[in-house]
Design a protein around this motif. Structure first.
Motif, short mmCIF file in Angstrom:
data_model
loop_
_atom_site.label_atom_id
_atom_site.label_comp_id
_atom_site.label_asym_id
_atom_site.label_seq_id
_atom_site.Cartn_x
_atom_site.Cartn_y
_atom_site.Cartn_z
N TRP A 95 0.93 -1.35 -0.07
CA TRP A 95 0.25 -0.08 -0.04
C TRP A 95 0.76 1.36 0.10
CZ3 TRP A 95 -0.79 4.31 3.40
CH2 TRP A 95 -1.96 5.08 3.08
N VAL A 96 2.15 1.16 0.77
CA VAL A 96 2.98 2.44 0.88
C VAL A 96 3.49 2.61 -0.56
CG1 VAL A 96 5.08 3.18 1.78
CG2 VAL A 96 3.39 2.41 3.35
N SER A 97 3.92 1.51 -1.15
CA SER A 97 4.63 1.74 -2.44
C SER A 97 3.63 2.08 -3.56
CB SER A 97 4.86 0.25 -2.83
OG SER A 97 5.50 0.41 -4.02
N ILE A 98 2.25 1.74 -3.29
CA ILE A 98 1.38 2.23 -4.38
C ILE A 98 1.23 3.88 -4.16
CG2 ILE A 98 -1.09 2.25 -5.00
CD1 ILE A 98 -0.96 -0.88 -4.35
N GLN A 99 1.20 4.18 -2.84
CA GLN A 99 1.22 5.60 -2.81
C GLN A 99 2.02 6.36 -3.38
OE1 GLN A 99 -2.10 6.17 -1.24
NE2 GLN A 99 -2.08 3.82 -1.36
N GLN A 118 1.55 14.89 6.74
CA GLN A 118 1.32 15.08 8.34
C GLN A 118 2.11 14.25 9.04
OE1 GLN A 118 -3.00 15.67 8.74
NE2 GLN A 118 -2.74 17.84 8.25
N ILE A 119 2.20 12.84 8.70
CA ILE A 119 2.83 11.79 9.37
C ILE A 119 4.20 11.65 9.20
CG2 ILE A 119 0.46 10.63 10.16
CD1 ILE A 119 1.49 8.53 8.22
N GLY A 120 4.76 12.51 8.31
CA GLY A 120 6.06 12.23 7.86
C GLY A 120 6.50 11.27 6.85
N PHE A 121 5.61 11.14 5.96
CA PHE A 121 5.51 10.21 5.01
C PHE A 121 6.67 10.43 3.85
CE2 PHE A 121 4.66 8.14 0.77
CZ PHE A 121 4.26 6.90 1.27
N MET A 122 7.68 9.44 3.66
CA MET A 122 8.84 9.86 2.78
C MET A 122 8.57 9.37 1.24
SD MET A 122 12.04 9.16 5.08
CE MET A 122 13.23 10.18 3.80
N TRP A 123 8.33 10.38 0.47
CA TRP A 123 7.88 10.01 -0.78
C TRP A 123 9.01 9.27 -1.68
CZ3 TRP A 123 2.90 10.12 -1.49
CH2 TRP A 123 2.06 10.98 -0.34
N SER A 124 10.16 9.53 -1.27
CA SER A 124 11.26 8.85 -1.82
C SER A 124 11.83 7.95 -0.65
CB SER A 124 12.49 9.74 -2.51
OG SER A 124 12.01 10.46 -3.60
N PRO A 125 11.85 6.57 -0.70
CA PRO A 125 12.22 5.71 0.37
C PRO A 125 13.48 5.85 0.64
CG PRO A 125 11.36 4.61 -1.56
CD PRO A 125 11.20 5.87 -1.82
N ASN A 126 14.64 6.00 -0.41
CA ASN A 126 15.66 6.01 0.00
C ASN A 126 16.35 7.29 0.23
OD1 ASN A 126 15.83 2.94 -0.58
ND2 ASN A 126 15.76 3.75 -2.82
N TYR A 127 15.52 8.29 0.06
CA TYR A 127 16.02 9.70 0.36
C TYR A 127 16.81 9.84 1.76
CZ TYR A 127 16.29 14.71 1.17
OH TYR A 127 16.43 15.78 1.64
N VAL A 128 18.02 10.50 1.63
CA VAL A 128 18.46 10.60 2.99
C VAL A 128 18.78 12.25 2.83
CG1 VAL A 128 20.47 10.48 4.62
CG2 VAL A 128 19.62 8.62 3.20
N PRO A 129 18.26 13.08 3.85
CA PRO A 129 18.63 14.70 3.82
C PRO A 129 20.06 15.00 3.88
CG PRO A 129 17.11 13.98 5.68
CD PRO A 129 17.67 12.77 5.00
N TRP A 130 20.44 15.88 3.13
CA TRP A 130 21.65 16.36 2.65
C TRP A 130 22.44 16.67 4.14
CZ3 TRP A 130 24.86 20.65 4.05
CH2 TRP A 130 25.96 20.57 3.27
N GLU A 131 22.02 17.13 5.17
CA GLU A 131 22.35 17.62 6.43
C GLU A 131 22.85 15.86 6.98
OE1 GLU A 131 23.44 20.03 8.44
OE2 GLU A 131 23.61 21.08 6.70
#
Length: 137
Positions: A95-99, A118-131
């Motif tokens: 379901w998460v992948s489909i979203q 609002q719940i902090g969903f990460m649209w790119s699962p492998n994204y790591v913030p620059w910081e």
């Protein structure tokens, strides 16, 4: 008509129209046939309306969006993120992948995007913030 009445009785007792083959093979087969006919556009509108009136589920595996969203909220409470591994909860992970896919194609409503944001969903699962990556140096 007989099987329809039988299904109505089943629903009264069980609260749904998901008849297991082990419990009532004839009724379960009839239910399956109704779904097949409906998917092929071969079920009369009258019959569709009657089945809709009793809360018939045209897809036996359908789970409302809000239900899966609440499952994700619970997962996040426990795990601190929305990265659901397939090994832990395959249905929620799918379901998460489909979203993510719907969002990337612009097919997810703004209301749903906002709820997930609002719940902090990460649209790119492998994204790591620059910081974070900078701190790792």
């Amino acid at each position: 008509e007989t099987r329809f009445q039988e299904l109505c009785e089943y629903r009264k007792v069980n609260g749904n129209c998901k008849v297991p083959h082990t419990q009532n093979p004839k009724l379960a087969s009839w239910v399956s046939i109704q779904r097949t006919l409906h998917s092929k556009g071969m079920l009369s509108q009258d019959r569709v309306a009657k089945l809709d009136q009793i809360g018939f589920m045209w897809s036996p595996n359908y789970v409302p969006w809000e239900t899966r969203f609440q499952e994700l909220c619970e997962y996040r409470k426990v795990n601190g993120n929305c990265k659901v591994p397939h090994t832990q909860n395959p249905k929620l992970a799918s379901w998460v992948s489909i979203q993510r896919t719907l969002h990337s194609k612009g097919m997810l409503s703004q209301d749903r995007v906002a709820k997930l944001d609002q719940i902090g969903f990460m649209w790119s699962p492998n994204y790591v913030p620059w910081e974070t990556r900078f701190q790792e140096l």
